[in-house]
Design an enzyme around this catalytic site. Structure first.
Site, PDB file in Angstrom:
ATOM      1  N   GLU A 132     -14.489  28.818 -51.123  1.00 29.36           N
ATOM      2  CA  GLU A 132     -15.633  28.800 -52.012  1.00 29.36           C
ATOM      3  C   GLU A 132     -16.203  27.402 -52.166  1.00 29.36           C
ATOM      4  OE1 GLU A 132     -14.526  32.669 -54.646  1.00 29.36           O
ATOM      5  OE2 GLU A 132     -14.399  30.726 -55.602  1.00 29.36           O
TER       6      GLU A 132
ATOM      7  N   CYS B 137     -19.578  21.010 -55.139  1.00 27.32           N
ATOM      8  CA  CYS B 137     -18.117  20.966 -55.282  1.00 27.32           C
ATOM      9  C   CYS B 137     -17.506  21.644 -54.065  1.00 27.32           C
ATOM     10  CB  CYS B 137     -17.732  21.692 -56.575  1.00 27.32           C
ATOM     11  SG  CYS B 137     -15.955  21.788 -56.827  1.00 27.32           S
TER      12      CYS B 137
ATOM     13  N   CYS C 200      -3.295  26.106 -52.447  1.00 25.21           N
ATOM     14  CA  CYS C 200      -2.776  24.768 -52.763  1.00 25.21           C
ATOM     15  C   CYS C 200      -1.256  24.827 -52.744  1.00 25.21           C
ATOM     16  CB  CYS C 200      -3.268  24.337 -54.148  1.00 25.21           C
ATOM     17  SG  CYS C 200      -2.890  22.625 -54.558  1.00 25.21           S
TER      18      CYS C 200
ATOM     19  N   CYS D 213       0.131  23.806 -60.459  1.00 26.05           N
ATOM     20  CA  CYS D 213      -0.235  23.519 -61.845  1.00 26.05           C
ATOM     21  C   CYS D 213      -0.490  24.860 -62.556  1.00 26.05           C
ATOM     22  CB  CYS D 213      -1.479  22.638 -61.886  1.00 26.05           C
ATOM     23  SG  CYS D 213      -1.331  21.187 -60.810  1.00 26.05           S
TER      24      CYS D 213
ATOM     25  N   CYS E  46      -4.011  26.318 -63.485  1.00 26.73           N
ATOM     26  CA  CYS E  46      -5.031  26.383 -62.438  1.00 26.73           C
ATOM     27  C   CYS E  46      -4.881  27.670 -61.638  1.00 26.73           C
ATOM     28  CB  CYS E  46      -4.885  25.170 -61.511  1.00 26.73           C
ATOM     29  SG  CYS E  46      -5.929  25.257 -60.045  1.00 26.73           S
TER      30      CYS E  46
ATOM     31  N   CYS F 261     -14.301  25.120 -62.950  1.00 25.46           N
ATOM     32  CA  CYS F 261     -13.067  24.445 -62.540  1.00 25.46           C
ATOM     33  C   CYS F 261     -11.874  25.366 -62.680  1.00 25.46           C
ATOM     34  CB  CYS F 261     -12.753  23.262 -63.455  1.00 25.46           C
ATOM     35  SG  CYS F 261     -13.920  21.956 -63.427  1.00 25.46           S
TER      36      CYS F 261
HETATM   37  N1  SAH Z   1      -6.275  19.411 -56.527  1.00 28.76           N
HETATM   38  C1  SAH Z   1      -7.183  18.467 -57.056  1.00 28.76           C
HETATM   39  C2  SAH Z   1      -8.643  18.890 -56.978  1.00 28.76           C
HETATM   40  C3  SAH Z   1      -8.985  20.320 -57.326  1.00 28.76           C
HETATM   41  S1  SAH Z   1      -8.831  20.809 -59.006  1.00 28.76           S
HETATM   42  C4  SAH Z   1      -6.823  18.097 -58.455  1.00 28.76           C
HETATM   43  O1  SAH Z   1      -5.935  18.751 -59.037  1.00 28.76           O
HETATM   44  O2  SAH Z   1      -7.369  17.131 -58.964  1.00 28.76           O
HETATM   45  C5  SAH Z   1     -10.287  20.135 -59.791  1.00 28.76           C
HETATM   46  C6  SAH Z   1     -10.112  19.920 -61.303  1.00 28.76           C
HETATM   47  O3  SAH Z   1     -10.130  21.178 -62.023  1.00 28.76           O
HETATM   48  C7  SAH Z   1      -8.768  19.270 -61.655  1.00 28.76           C
HETATM   49  O4  SAH Z   1      -8.928  18.262 -62.621  1.00 28.76           O
HETATM   50  C8  SAH Z   1      -8.006  20.426 -62.220  1.00 28.76           C
HETATM   51  O5  SAH Z   1      -6.960  19.989 -63.009  1.00 28.76           O
HETATM   52  C9  SAH Z   1      -9.081  21.161 -62.968  1.00 28.76           C
HETATM   53  N2  SAH Z   1      -8.714  22.531 -63.342  1.00 28.76           N
HETATM   54  C10 SAH Z   1      -7.884  23.365 -62.678  1.00 28.76           C
HETATM   55  N3  SAH Z   1      -7.778  24.553 -63.328  1.00 28.76           N
HETATM   56  C11 SAH Z   1      -8.573  24.470 -64.420  1.00 28.76           C
HETATM   57  C12 SAH Z   1      -8.909  25.394 -65.462  1.00 28.76           C
HETATM   58  N4  SAH Z   1      -8.417  26.623 -65.493  1.00 28.76           N
HETATM   59  N5  SAH Z   1      -9.757  24.977 -66.431  1.00 28.76           N
HETATM   60  C13 SAH Z   1     -10.292  23.737 -66.374  1.00 28.76           C
HETATM   61  N6  SAH Z   1     -10.022  22.830 -65.412  1.00 28.76           N
HETATM   62  C14 SAH Z   1      -9.163  23.189 -64.437  1.00 28.76           C
HETATM   63 FE1  SF4 Z   2      -3.695  22.343 -56.751  1.00 27.29          FE
HETATM   64 FE2  SF4 Z   2      -4.979  23.364 -58.869  1.00 27.29          FE
HETATM   65 FE3  SF4 Z   2      -3.024  21.576 -59.242  1.00 27.29          FE
HETATM   66 FE4  SF4 Z   2      -5.382  20.787 -58.183  1.00 27.29          FE
HETATM   67  S1  SF4 Z   2      -5.059  21.591 -60.268  1.00 27.29           S
HETATM   68  S2  SF4 Z   2      -3.300  20.244 -57.479  1.00 27.29           S
HETATM   69  S3  SF4 Z   2      -5.904  22.636 -56.975  1.00 27.29           S
HETATM   70  S4  SF4 Z   2      -2.784  23.623 -58.350  1.00 27.29           S
END
Ligand code: SAH
Ligand code: SF4
Length: 402
Positions: free
Chosen positions: A115, A128, A135, A139, A142, A373
Site C-alpha cells: 500500500e 507515504c 515487518c 510492535c 502496529c 499510520c
Molecule cells: N517501521 C518504521 C516505519 C513504519 S511505521 C517505524 O517503525 O518507524 C510508521 C509510524 O507509524 C511509526 O512511528 C509507527 O510507530 C507508527 N504507528 C504504527 N502503528 C500505529 C498505530 N496503530 N497508530 C499510530 N501510529 C502507529
Molecule cells: Fe514494523 Fe510497525 Fe514496528 Fe514499524 S511500528 S517497526 S512497521 S512493527
C-alpha cells in the site's frame, strides 16, 4: 472509488522483457551493453531513458522521441518501463488516497500487495511509501507488526510507488487538467516523501538506498533529500550508516521514555536501548536546528501518556535538535490499546510545547479507508484471506494477520 485492473506480470522480467525501473545508471548501462549498444553511445542512451522514465513519466518507449523510432522498437523488444497494476484505489473523505499495488512473486506470477498513501495538504503533498511486505518486528500497537515479513521490496518496487502516485495524481508534465484523476492542479504536487508505510526501511538498507537515490536524482524525479524522511524503529548501527551514505531527514519511533516500557512497545529496544538510540541521533550527520530529527510518539491511553512521561520526554531529548510528533493511536480490529483521551493529549502537548517544541499533534488522515499510520495492509490481507476462504482456495490460517 475502486479501480480494478487486469493482472499481468510485473516482475523485473516482464514476460521475456527486463523492466528498467529502479536500476541505477550503471545498471541501466549494463543492460544496454548486453543488448549490444556501443560503448560510446551508452551514456547518451542511459540519459535518454532516464529522462523518459523520471522526467516525462513514460511507461513505454514510444514517447521518448529523443531516441530514433527504430531504436525505440529494439528497446521495446527487450525491455519494459511498465508499472505494476493498481488493484484498488480508495479516496478518503479528507482527500487522502490509498493505492493497493500488486507485486510479482518473482517468477512472473502475481505476488503480495503493498500500500502507498498520498496525503494532500494545503501547502504540501506527502507520499507515504512502503519498504517491505509486512515487518520482522512486532510492535504490538502496529497492525503491520502483526503480519509476518513476507519479503523485502526491490528498489524497483519502491520507485514504482512514486511513479504510480505521479501517474494517478497527474503530476507529469503535459498531464491535462481534465485527466482521469480529477485532482485540482494545486493539490497535485508530491512535495514530500516519507518512508513510513509498511516495514522497517533500515532492514532493507541497500534497496531503500538505491530507490531513494533515484527518487532524489536531480536529473530525474528530483525530490530533495531534505524532503524525504526515513522513519525507523531504531536500528542503531544502520542509523549512522544511513546518515553518512544517504542523508535524508530522520524520524525515530520513540513511543516510550523508559527502557522497560519501550522493550514492550518497540521490542527492538531490547537490542538497541534508548540511550544508544539517542546517541545515534546526536551523532547523525548534519543534525542542527535546520535539519532536526523527528521523534514520533504514539499516544496510548494509560500506557505512555502520563504527564511524567511528557516531562521525561523533554528531559531525554535535551540537546538534540528535535521535533516531536504526537500521534493519536489509530485503532484496528482487535488492537490491544486505546487512543489517549483528547484532554490528556492536550495536556501532554502543553508540556512539550512549553519546553520549546512546536509539536503538532498529527491529525489522523485517511482513517476511513484504513490508510492512517499503523493501519496499513492488514485490512486488504484480511479481506482477501476471507474471500479466498469463502472460495475454499486456502485453508484459514495460511494468511498471517490478526
Ligand atoms: N517501521 C518504521 C516505519 C513504519 S511505521 C517505524 O517503525 O518507524 C510508521 C509510524 O507509524 C511509526 O512511528 C509507527 O510507530 C507508527 N504507528 C504504527 N502503528 C500505529 C498505530 N496503530 N497508530 C499510530 N501510529 C502507529
Ligand atoms: Fe514494523 Fe510497525 Fe514496528 Fe514499524 S511500528 S517497526 S512497521 S512493527
Amino acid at each position: 472509488m475502486s479501480v480494478t485492473a487486469p493482472i499481468h506480470d510485473i516482475s523485473g522480467k516482464d514476460g521475456e522483457r527486463t523492466n528498467l525501473i529502479g536500476l541505477d545508471r550503471a545498471g541501466l548501462a549494463d543492460e544496454l551493453r548486453k543488448m549490444g549498444v556501443a560503448e560510446r553511445a551508452l551514456n547518451m542512451r542511459v540519459s535518454q531513458i532516464w529522462h523518459g522514465l523520471y522526467v516525462q513519466g513514460a511507461s513505454g518507449f514510444e514517447p521518448i522521441t529523443t531516441i530514433s523510432k527504430e531504436m525505440r522498437q529494439q528497446l521495446a523488444e527487450r525491455f519494459s518501463l511498465a508499472r505494476p497494476d493498481i488493484t484498488q484505489e480508495q479516496i478518503s473523505i479528507d482527500g487522502t488516497r490509498k493505492w493497493l499495488i500488486r507485486l510479482s512473486d518473482g517468477t512472473g506470477g502475481s505476488g503480495p500487495e503493498i500500500e502507498t498513501v498520498y496525503i494532500p495538504e494545503e501547502s504540501r503533498g506527502t507520499l507515504c511509501i512502503s519498504s517491505q511486505v509486512g515487518c520482522t518486528l512486532t510492535c504490538p500497537f502496529c497492525h503491520t507488526g502483526t503480519q509476518k515479513l513476507v519479503r523485502n521490496l526491490e528498489a524497483r518496487e519502491i520507485v514504482e510507488q512514486v511513479l504510480i502516485a505521479r501517474d494517478r495524481v497527474g503530476e507529469w508534465p503535459g498531464a491535462s487538467a481534465s485527466d482521469q484523476t480529477g485532482l485540482p492542479e494545486a493539490e497535485r504536487k508530491i512535495t514530500n516523501i516519507v518512508l513510513m508505510g509498511m516495514g522497517e526501511p533500515l532492514y532493507n538498507f541497500d534497496n531503500v538506498k538505491q530507490a531513494v537515490e533515484i527518487i532524489c536524482d536531480g536529473d530525474g524525479l528530483g525530490v530533495s533529500k531534505r524532503r524525504v524522511t526515513l522513519s525507523t524503529s531504531g536500528i542503531v548501527p544502520e542509523i549512522g550508516r544511513w546518515g553518512a551514505e544517504v542523508g535524508t531527514m530522520l524520524a525515530i519511533s520513540l513511543h516510550a521514555v523508559r527502557d522497560e516500557l519501550r522493550d514492550e512497545l518497540v521490542p527492538i529496544n531490547r537490542k538497541f536501548p534508548i540511550a544508544e538510540l539517542l546517541e545515534a541521533c546526536r551523532t547523525y550527520p548534519d543534525v542542527r536546528n535546520a535539519k532536526r530529527i523527528t521523534f514520533e510518539y504514539v499516544m496510548l491511553k494509560g500506557v505512555n501518556d502520563s504527564l511524567n512521561d511528557a516531562r521525561e520526554l523533554v528531559r531525554l531529548l535535551a540537546g538534540i535538535p528535535a521535533k516531536i510528533n504526537l500521534i493519536p493511536f489509530n485503532p484496528w480490529p482487535g488492537s490491544p490499546y486505546e487512543c489517549s483521551d483528547w484532554e490528556q493529549i492536550e495536556a501532554f502537548a502543553e508540556i512539550v510545547n512549553r519546553a520549546g517544541y512546536a509539536s503538532p499533534v498529527r491529525t489522523p488522515r485517511g482513517r476511513d479507508i484504513m490508510a492512517a499510520c499503523g493501519q496499513l495492509k492488514s485490512a486488504s490481507v484480511k479481506e482477501r484471506a476471507s474471500q479466498r476462504r469463502l472460495a475454499g482456495a486456502v485453508p484459514s490460517g495460511e494468511v498471517s494477520g490478526p
